[in-house]
Design a protein around this motif. Sequence first.
Motif, PDB file in Angstrom:
ATOM      1  N   ALA A  78       0.841  -1.205   0.000  1.00  0.00           N
ATOM      2  CA  ALA A  78       0.000   0.000   0.000  1.00  0.00           C
ATOM      3  C   ALA A  78       0.874   1.253   0.000  1.00  0.00           C
ATOM      4  O   ALA A  78       0.564   2.230  -0.706  1.00  0.00           O
ATOM      5  N   LYS A  79       1.956   1.257   0.756  1.00  0.00           N
ATOM      6  CA  LYS A  79       2.866   2.398   0.779  1.00  0.00           C
ATOM      7  C   LYS A  79       3.481   2.623  -0.594  1.00  0.00           C
ATOM      8  O   LYS A  79       3.580   3.754  -1.068  1.00  0.00           O
ATOM      9  N   GLN A 135       2.273   1.666  -3.490  1.00  0.00           N
ATOM     10  CA  GLN A 135       1.248   2.115  -4.427  1.00  0.00           C
ATOM     11  C   GLN A 135       0.929   3.588  -4.225  1.00  0.00           C
ATOM     12  O   GLN A 135       0.747   4.334  -5.191  1.00  0.00           O
ATOM     13  N   THR A 136       0.887   4.027  -2.977  1.00  0.00           N
ATOM     14  CA  THR A 136       0.657   5.444  -2.689  1.00  0.00           C
ATOM     15  C   THR A 136       1.756   6.296  -3.318  1.00  0.00           C
ATOM     16  O   THR A 136       1.472   7.306  -3.986  1.00  0.00           O
ATOM     17  N   ASN A 140       1.441   6.382  -7.131  1.00  0.00           N
ATOM     18  CA  ASN A 140       0.341   7.255  -7.553  1.00  0.00           C
ATOM     19  C   ASN A 140       0.729   8.724  -7.430  1.00  0.00           C
ATOM     20  O   ASN A 140       0.435   9.527  -8.325  1.00  0.00           O
ATOM     21  N   MET A 141       1.371   9.073  -6.331  1.00  0.00           N
ATOM     22  CA  MET A 141       1.789  10.463  -6.139  1.00  0.00           C
ATOM     23  C   MET A 141       2.826  10.875  -7.178  1.00  0.00           C
ATOM     24  O   MET A 141       2.771  11.994  -7.701  1.00  0.00           O
ATOM     25  N   ILE A 189       6.697  13.011  -0.835  1.00  0.00           N
ATOM     26  CA  ILE A 189       6.107  11.710  -1.145  1.00  0.00           C
ATOM     27  C   ILE A 189       6.599  10.662  -0.147  1.00  0.00           C
ATOM     28  O   ILE A 189       5.825   9.832   0.324  1.00  0.00           O
ATOM     29  N   VAL A 192       4.673  11.264   3.140  1.00  0.00           N
ATOM     30  CA  VAL A 192       3.272  10.844   3.077  1.00  0.00           C
ATOM     31  C   VAL A 192       3.144   9.326   3.004  1.00  0.00           C
ATOM     32  O   VAL A 192       2.308   8.731   3.683  1.00  0.00           O
ATOM     33  N   SER A 193       3.973   8.695   2.194  1.00  0.00           N
ATOM     34  CA  SER A 193       3.858   7.250   1.974  1.00  0.00           C
ATOM     35  C   SER A 193       4.456   6.413   3.107  1.00  0.00           C
ATOM     36  O   SER A 193       4.088   5.255   3.282  1.00  0.00           O
TER      37      SER A 193
END
Length: 60
Positions: free
Chosen positions: A24-25, A27-28, A31-32, A43, A46-47
């Motif tokens: 999930a990290k 993928q985040t 995406n960013m 990034i 946030v991730s």
Amino acid sequence: MNLHDYDIMEESRNEGLAQGAREAKIQTAKNMLKMKLGSIEQIAQVSGLSIKEVEELDKK
């Protein structure tokens, strides 16, 4: 089942949860990066990934 079997099952479950959280990290961050939402440092923050990990994703 004995206590040892439950321990093994719990360990497997925890490893699976950790793997899912890591994916999930990643993928985040991907995406960013794709959306150009922030600097590498932002990034990473946030991730939850390291700056080096985000830089590696940015190269791909």
